[in-house]
Write a protein that holds these residues in place. Structure first.
Motif, PDB file in Angstrom:
ATOM      1  N   MET A 114      20.614  89.244 -14.579  1.00 40.01           N
ATOM      2  CA  MET A 114      21.330  87.972 -14.414  1.00 40.01           C
ATOM      3  C   MET A 114      22.817  88.254 -14.186  1.00 40.01           C
ATOM      4  N   TRP A 115      23.400  87.556 -13.197  1.00 42.93           N
ATOM      5  CA  TRP A 115      24.820  87.743 -12.900  1.00 42.93           C
ATOM      6  C   TRP A 115      25.360  86.464 -12.269  1.00 42.93           C
ATOM      7  N   PRO A 116      26.665  86.240 -12.387  1.00 41.39           N
ATOM      8  CA  PRO A 116      27.250  85.033 -11.787  1.00 41.39           C
ATOM      9  C   PRO A 116      27.380  85.162 -10.273  1.00 41.39           C
ATOM     10  N   THR A 117      27.227  84.037  -9.589  1.00 36.35           N
ATOM     11  CA  THR A 117      27.409  84.011  -8.137  1.00 36.35           C
ATOM     12  C   THR A 117      28.459  82.992  -7.718  1.00 36.35           C
ATOM     13  N   ASP A 118      28.866  82.113  -8.616  1.00 35.30           N
ATOM     14  CA  ASP A 118      29.907  81.126  -8.332  1.00 35.30           C
ATOM     15  C   ASP A 118      30.948  81.186  -9.440  1.00 35.30           C
ATOM     16  N   PHE A 119      32.194  81.071  -9.045  1.00 32.01           N
ATOM     17  CA  PHE A 119      33.291  81.156  -9.999  1.00 32.01           C
ATOM     18  C   PHE A 119      34.182  79.932  -9.856  1.00 32.01           C
ATOM     19  N   ALA A 120      34.406  79.225 -10.937  1.00 33.17           N
ATOM     20  CA  ALA A 120      35.272  78.055 -10.933  1.00 33.17           C
ATOM     21  C   ALA A 120      36.721  78.508 -10.800  1.00 33.17           C
ATOM     22  N   LEU A 121      37.482  77.753 -10.001  1.00 35.71           N
ATOM     23  CA  LEU A 121      38.896  78.075  -9.784  1.00 35.71           C
ATOM     24  C   LEU A 121      39.745  76.824  -9.955  1.00 35.71           C
ATOM     25  N   LYS A 122      40.769  76.927 -10.785  1.00 36.19           N
ATOM     26  CA  LYS A 122      41.738  75.845 -10.889  1.00 36.19           C
ATOM     27  C   LYS A 122      43.046  76.265 -10.242  1.00 36.19           C
ATOM     28  N   LYS A 123      43.289  77.590 -10.214  1.00 37.78           N
ATOM     29  CA  LYS A 123      44.503  78.136  -9.635  1.00 37.78           C
ATOM     30  C   LYS A 123      44.261  79.618  -9.378  1.00 37.78           C
ATOM     31  N   VAL A 124      44.862  80.146  -8.331  1.00 42.63           N
ATOM     32  CA  VAL A 124      44.728  81.577  -8.043  1.00 42.63           C
ATOM     33  C   VAL A 124      46.066  82.247  -8.341  1.00 42.63           C
ATOM     34  N   THR A 125      46.122  82.857  -9.518  1.00 46.48           N
ATOM     35  CA  THR A 125      47.312  83.591  -9.944  1.00 46.48           C
ATOM     36  C   THR A 125      47.126  85.064  -9.568  1.00 46.48           C
ATOM     37  N   PRO A 126      48.145  85.891  -9.760  1.00 46.54           N
ATOM     38  CA  PRO A 126      47.973  87.323  -9.467  1.00 46.54           C
ATOM     39  C   PRO A 126      46.782  87.953 -10.217  1.00 46.54           C
ATOM     40  N   ALA A 127      46.516  87.518 -11.437  1.00 42.12           N
ATOM     41  CA  ALA A 127      45.375  88.059 -12.188  1.00 42.12           C
ATOM     42  C   ALA A 127      44.064  87.695 -11.498  1.00 42.12           C
ATOM     43  N   GLU A 128      43.946  86.462 -11.053  1.00 41.28           N
ATOM     44  CA  GLU A 128      42.729  86.048 -10.339  1.00 41.28           C
ATOM     45  C   GLU A 128      42.622  86.743  -8.986  1.00 41.28           C
ATOM     46  N   GLU A 129      43.758  86.958  -8.328  1.00 40.88           N
ATOM     47  CA  GLU A 129      43.740  87.662  -7.042  1.00 40.88           C
ATOM     48  C   GLU A 129      43.095  89.031  -7.197  1.00 40.88           C
ATOM     49  N   LYS A 130      43.420  89.742  -8.270  1.00 45.62           N
ATOM     50  CA  LYS A 130      42.831  91.061  -8.525  1.00 45.62           C
ATOM     51  C   LYS A 130      41.327  90.946  -8.756  1.00 45.62           C
ATOM     52  N   LYS A 131      40.921  89.949  -9.536  1.00 43.81           N
ATOM     53  CA  LYS A 131      39.492  89.753  -9.816  1.00 43.81           C
ATOM     54  C   LYS A 131      38.732  89.400  -8.543  1.00 43.81           C
ATOM     55  N   ILE A 132      39.317  88.538  -7.723  1.00 43.35           N
ATOM     56  CA  ILE A 132      38.675  88.135  -6.463  1.00 43.35           C
ATOM     57  C   ILE A 132      38.543  89.336  -5.533  1.00 43.35           C
ATOM     58  N   ALA A 133      39.607  90.120  -5.424  1.00 39.03           N
ATOM     59  CA  ALA A 133      39.565  91.308  -4.562  1.00 39.03           C
ATOM     60  C   ALA A 133      38.461  92.263  -5.029  1.00 39.03           C
ATOM     61  N   ALA A 134      38.336  92.454  -6.335  1.00 42.24           N
ATOM     62  CA  ALA A 134      37.295  93.342  -6.860  1.00 42.24           C
ATOM     63  C   ALA A 134      35.901  92.785  -6.557  1.00 42.24           C
ATOM     64  N   LEU A 135      35.721  91.493  -6.712  1.00 45.22           N
ATOM     65  CA  LEU A 135      34.420  90.870  -6.410  1.00 45.22           C
ATOM     66  C   LEU A 135      34.064  91.006  -4.934  1.00 45.22           C
TER      67      LEU A 135
END
Length: 141
Positions: A114-135
């Motif tokens: 089991m793994w996530p396929t959708d990620f909720a976003l309220k804002k894309v900060t530098p921390a989220e940018e890194k997570k998105i790039a890794a995904l």
């Protein structure tokens, strides 16, 4: 057994998404035209959704240049060999309280049973940018 609630069918937003998808399937576009359509969809978004979509577009283009931008049900999406790998669904698309970054079954995100396929976003900060790039990087492995 008598149904207690009559089905309302598809919402206006769902019907619009299906019409957009039908147009996408009918049109045979080159990559440049497809990316132009994706950017046009981003430009139509509400300011907060548009800001996130622009950042995601830049992250995907930098992290996985082999993915081609296109629209998918009227949403900006990124495909490999014409198969959608990931997409951005604006909060305004279906009147949701948050936007989502989604991955299709073509994405290589499998982890266990089991793994996530959708990620909720309220804002894309530098921390989220890194997570998105890794995904995204993992998705195209």
């Amino acid at each position: 057994m008598t149904p207690t609630k009559k089905s309302q069918g598809f919402t206006a937003e769902e019907k619009a998404a299906m019409r957009e998808r039908a147009k996408e399937l009918k049109a045979s576009k080159d990559k440049a035209a497809a990316e132009k359509d994706a950017l046009a969809q981003i430009a139509k978004m509400a300011p907060s959704d548009r800001a996130m979509a622009k950042k995601i577009h830049a992250i995907v283009k930098k992290t996985a240049p082999e993915l081609a931008a296109k629209t998918w049900y009227g949403m900006p999406a990124y495909a490999k060999d014409d198969k959608v790998v990931c997409f951005f669904k604006a909060a305004g698309k279906f009147k949701a309280r948050y936007a989502t970054l989604g991955f299709s079954d073509k994405a290589n995100l499998d982890k266990g049973e089991m793994w996530p396929t959708d990620f909720a976003l309220k804002k894309v900060t530098p921390a989220e940018e890194k997570k998105i790039a890794a995904l995204v990087k993992q998705a195209v492995k």
